[in-house]
Design a protein around this motif. Structure first.
Motif, short mmCIF file in Angstrom:
data_model
loop_
_atom_site.label_atom_id
_atom_site.label_comp_id
_atom_site.label_asym_id
_atom_site.label_seq_id
_atom_site.Cartn_x
_atom_site.Cartn_y
_atom_site.Cartn_z
N LEU A 72 -1.98 -0.21 10.09
CA LEU A 72 -0.85 -0.06 10.84
C LEU A 72 0.35 0.90 10.41
CD1 LEU A 72 -0.10 -3.71 12.09
CD2 LEU A 72 -0.95 -1.88 13.44
N PHE A 73 0.28 0.99 8.81
CA PHE A 73 1.20 1.92 8.27
C PHE A 73 0.69 3.15 8.29
CE2 PHE A 73 1.10 -2.24 6.12
CZ PHE A 73 2.39 -2.64 6.57
N ALA A 110 6.47 2.29 -1.04
CA ALA A 110 5.54 1.35 -2.00
C ALA A 110 4.46 0.84 -1.03
CB ALA A 110 6.24 0.55 -2.66
N VAL A 111 3.32 1.19 -1.29
CA VAL A 111 2.23 0.70 -0.20
C VAL A 111 1.14 -0.01 -1.12
CG1 VAL A 111 2.75 2.25 1.26
CG2 VAL A 111 0.95 2.74 -0.33
N SER A 160 -4.29 8.76 3.62
CA SER A 160 -3.38 9.73 3.99
C SER A 160 -1.91 9.15 3.70
CB SER A 160 -3.36 9.94 5.43
OG SER A 160 -3.23 8.99 6.19
N VAL A 161 -1.66 7.85 3.68
CA VAL A 161 -0.40 7.30 3.61
C VAL A 161 -0.30 7.08 1.81
CG1 VAL A 161 0.92 5.00 3.47
CG2 VAL A 161 -0.28 6.02 5.69
N VAL A 162 -1.36 6.55 1.24
CA VAL A 162 -1.39 6.37 -0.16
C VAL A 162 -1.17 7.79 -1.01
CG1 VAL A 162 -3.06 5.89 -2.25
CG2 VAL A 162 -2.85 4.33 -0.21
N LYS A 163 -1.46 8.73 -0.43
CA LYS A 163 -1.47 10.04 -1.29
C LYS A 163 0.12 10.37 -1.14
CE LYS A 163 -5.85 12.48 -0.46
NZ LYS A 163 -6.54 13.08 0.50
#
Ligand code: 13P
Ligand code: SF4
Length: 331
Positions: free
Chosen positions: A202-203, A221-222, A229-232
């Motif tokens: 969802l993020f 922070a994830v 794509s979000v973590v990068k």
């Protein structure tokens, strides 16, 4: 007559040789009743060291199974046998198919080292154990993959493609996902099964942009179950416990948006902490457990008729335990 669940749970905990365990994603009212709380790695370690013969585990199925596997002498009950949606994406036959895919693409079976995320059924952990592989959690995946690579073998990572790819990226390794585009196991170091957590999907990159526009300087922070794509683009990536520590250690004035399960983020410091989503990202199955379920489970021990007991067959216990113990042996 209405039952006062809180008072009854406290009474039963005092009278019975039982330890109540809750994962961080549990609802507040259940979480507050637990003797041991933590992320999946902490819970596995602490349950093993715990003295009580009875464990009542508020979490999802694979977590209760893990306790039974590493401490088979314990009686493990779950207030709700809730399933982790990601863990359900792979079973023994999907695991075998993934191995067969690698073999078909030129990697001999003895040159494959499987690693399974702890979010998997005991039957999958057992298959991994039989092949000499290990379990990992989001807290220790880096170390476990590093250790796995020492064997010189190709890593088959199941079931979470995001965790597998995110750690491969952070280690400068090549990865691919079976069934997604060209996945040539000869060209990759880490070959991932195509599973995922729908909550952490969802993020999005758009959510990150939204918060960075709204609050310039905010930290993102994830959890590593989020999409690559979000973590990068995040400032920090960590397991549940690592996220809690990161947020606690920030300057109180530093804003942070956290990409993980709602109940956990909601329990973090109140000021300057946001959920990285316009939705309420609750883990639906973790949320199934209620105070009434917890009470009924404890009461069933008192009544001598335990409910929702986790049973794992001896062959599965033996090999799943090998995979879990290999993980626990790596500090
Ligand atoms: P942790 O290993 O961080 O506890 O995470 C478990 C989980 O299910 C995350 O979605
Ligand atoms: Fe499973 Fe996702 Fe729930 Fe964690 S948040 S228990 S990975 S469904």
């Amino acid at each position: 007559m209405r039952i006062d669940y809180r008072a009854e749970i406290k009474r039963l905990k005092e009278e019975l040789d039982v330890t109540v365990v809750a994962h961080y994603y549990q609802r507040d009212e259940v979480f507050e009743m637990a003797d041991i709380t933590g992320d999946s790695l902490e819970l596995a370690r602490r349950c093993k060291a715990d003295k009580n013969p009875w464990v009542v585990f508020a979490g999802v199925g694979f977590m209760g199974q893990s306790v039974k596997v590493i401490a088979p002498e314990k009686r493990v009950l779950m207030p709700k046998i809730a399933c982790c949606a990601m863990a359900r994406m792979i079973d023994g036959s999907y695991f075998d198919e993934s191995v067969a895919y690698m073999v078909k693409h030129g990697i001999a079976k003895e040159n494959i080292l499987p690693i399974t995320y702890i979010n998997s059924d005991a039957s999958v952990k057992a298959k991994v154990g039989e092949m000499g592989g290990m379990v990992c959690t989001s807290s220790n995946a880096y170390k476990i993959i590093e250790k796995g690579l020492e064997s010189g073998k190709k890593i088959l990572f199941v079931p979470d493609r995001c965790l597998g790819q995110n750690f491969a990226n952070s280690m400068g390794l090549k990865s691919c996902v079976i069934g997604v585009g060209e996945c040539d196991p000869k060209e990759a170091d880490v070959i991932c099964f195509n599973g995922f957590c729908s909550v952490h999907q969802l993020f999005t990159v758009e959510d990150v942009a939204f918060y960075r526009n709204k609050y310039p300087g905010i930290k993102i922070a994830v959890h590593p179950e989020c999409d690559t794509s979000v973590v990068k683009i995040a400032d920090f990536v960590g397991s549940t416990s690592q996220l809690i520590k990161y947020v606690n250690d920030l300057d109180p004035e530093q804003k942070v948006a956290v990409g993980t399960e709602y109940n956990l983020v909601h329990r973090m410091r109140e000021k300057n902490t946001y959920v990285l989503s316009s939705t309420k990202p609750e883990c639906p199955t973790m949320n199934e457990t209620t105070l009434e379920d917890l009470y009924l489970t404890l009461k069933s021990i008192e009544d001598g008729n335990p409910i929702n007991e986790i049973v794992v067959d001896p062959h599965t216990v033996k090999y799943a335990n090998l995979a879990l113990e290999r993980m626990l042996a790596i500090k």
